[in-house]
Design an enzyme around this catalytic site. Sequence first.
Site, PDB file in Angstrom:
ATOM      1  N   HIS A  19       0.772  -1.317  -0.105  1.00 44.08           N
ATOM      2  CA  HIS A  19       0.114   0.075  -0.141  1.00 44.08           C
ATOM      3  C   HIS A  19       0.786   1.214   0.013  1.00 44.08           C
ATOM      4  O   HIS A  19       0.534   2.342  -0.730  1.00 44.08           O
ATOM      5  CB  HIS A  19      -0.950   0.129   1.446  1.00 44.08           C
ATOM      6  N   GLU A  72      -8.842  -2.384   6.427  1.00 40.77           N
ATOM      7  CA  GLU A  72      -8.175  -2.622   7.335  1.00 40.77           C
ATOM      8  C   GLU A  72      -8.464  -3.546   8.490  1.00 40.77           C
ATOM      9  O   GLU A  72      -9.724  -4.013   8.491  1.00 40.77           O
ATOM     10  CB  GLU A  72      -7.731  -1.037   8.172  1.00 40.77           C
ATOM     11  N   LYS A 100     -10.173  12.071   7.034  1.00 44.11           N
ATOM     12  CA  LYS A 100     -10.093  10.619   7.737  1.00 44.11           C
ATOM     13  C   LYS A 100     -11.034  10.732   8.894  1.00 44.11           C
ATOM     14  O   LYS A 100     -11.402   9.785   8.950  1.00 44.11           O
ATOM     15  CB  LYS A 100      -8.821  10.239   8.214  1.00 44.11           C
ATOM     16  N   SER A 129     -15.198   6.224  10.419  1.00 43.36           N
ATOM     17  CA  SER A 129     -14.474   4.636  10.292  1.00 43.36           C
ATOM     18  C   SER A 129     -15.334   3.702  10.872  1.00 43.36           C
ATOM     19  O   SER A 129     -16.013   3.865  12.009  1.00 43.36           O
ATOM     20  CB  SER A 129     -13.162   4.846  11.245  1.00 43.36           C
TER      21      SER A 129
HETATM   22 MN    MN Z   1      -6.323   4.112   7.244  1.00 46.71          MN
END
Ligand code: MN
Length: 426
Positions: free
Chosen positions: A142, A210, A262, A266
């Site tokens: 990645h 993830e 971000k 999540s």
């Molecule tokens: Mn991440």
Amino acid sequence: MAIFANDPTRTSWLDVPADSDFPIQNIPFGVFLTRDDIITIGTRIGDTAIDLGAMHQLGYFSNIPLTDDIFLQDSLNDFISDGKNTWRAVRNRIAEVFDNANPELRDNPEHRSIILFDLDEIEMQLPVHIGDYTDFYSSREHATNVGSMFRDPENALMPNWLHLPVGYHGRSSTIIPSGTPIRRPNGQTIAQGADRPVFGPSRRVDFELEMAFITTDANSMGEPIPIEEAEDYIFGLVLFNDWSARDIQKWEYVPLGPFLAKSFASSISPWIVTLEALEPFRTSSPAQEPQPLPYLRQPGPGSFDINLEVDLIPEEGDPTTISRSNFKYMYWTMAQQLAHHTSNGCKVNSGDMMGSGTISGPTPDSYGSMLELAWGGKRPLELPGGGTRTFIEDGDTVVLKGYSKKDGLRIGFGEVRTRLLPAISL
Ligand code: MN
């Protein structure tokens, strides 16, 4: 104390469908709301949810020193704080109670009606109160892909990357359980060649495949955790979709790293699968060259063979599997991440969550983000039902799944499922 709960030959008197992620050897932990609107800590075997609060009140854990209300809580933080020996004793006892040959609860219909729930009678919650969330960047593939796209293919990895697990401190307030929809974020972006940014909906919303591990209280401020002890402080793992807005990220991240690109959302899978349940699937991580500094040298294999999959479901259309990867591709292990995190004396608490970073494999069909799968928008993915994708579109649902399988034993995580809704209009 042996990990009696992992006995691969044990079967349960509860029904476990073939290929279930949750055989009696899994015994994950989660928090759910029952049909009576009571919040409790529970586990799951097959498609049956088990109320551990009710089991404890009815005396099924009387052989283990636990406080009376340990499972009657809206988070697992206190139970996780009790430490590894308690986790093991509780998993062992659950395995014993639900063993096919044990009549204690099996033959007690009154207790069964209090303790057992169908999945459609419960609503899964966040399993822990997450005080702090850290995200690493530990997949070499990645980091190489992103470095090649954003900077220079010849120098894709930054000079520090092979010497330490790079990470940043994320935002825990917007971590949500599977099933909770999210909105496309608004933010500041700049068009190629433009000299001023604009504010509006992100055009490059992406998922990140993830996993995240959840810790117990590990150290006092100022004390590092030695690498050989680090795994003792890891309770378990969840699937983790670290939603990202690539256009916002590209403009804002210099020089302090990710911020609003971000922190809008999540998503995690709701059942924490313990590190102990994953023990049969332990495997080596990729060879590390150059050799890490002594405080990062882990004795023995430190990774786990966990198959990972990403499905994309358009608003009208069938699911397509767009990536297949594996947790074992991670260059830096969880123990290395935790040892590095605390090497300066940073305190880690019960319920803290550490994201692995996007888990990309070596082949283009194993990349863990749209950014890589469609190579920055240059190679759109074809969907079998028609249409293409370079990033995630409004109405799309992204589902991450994960499981380990070996010698007929399957231990899985279920899924984390999230639908992207349009941006709030300005
Ligand atoms: Mn991440």
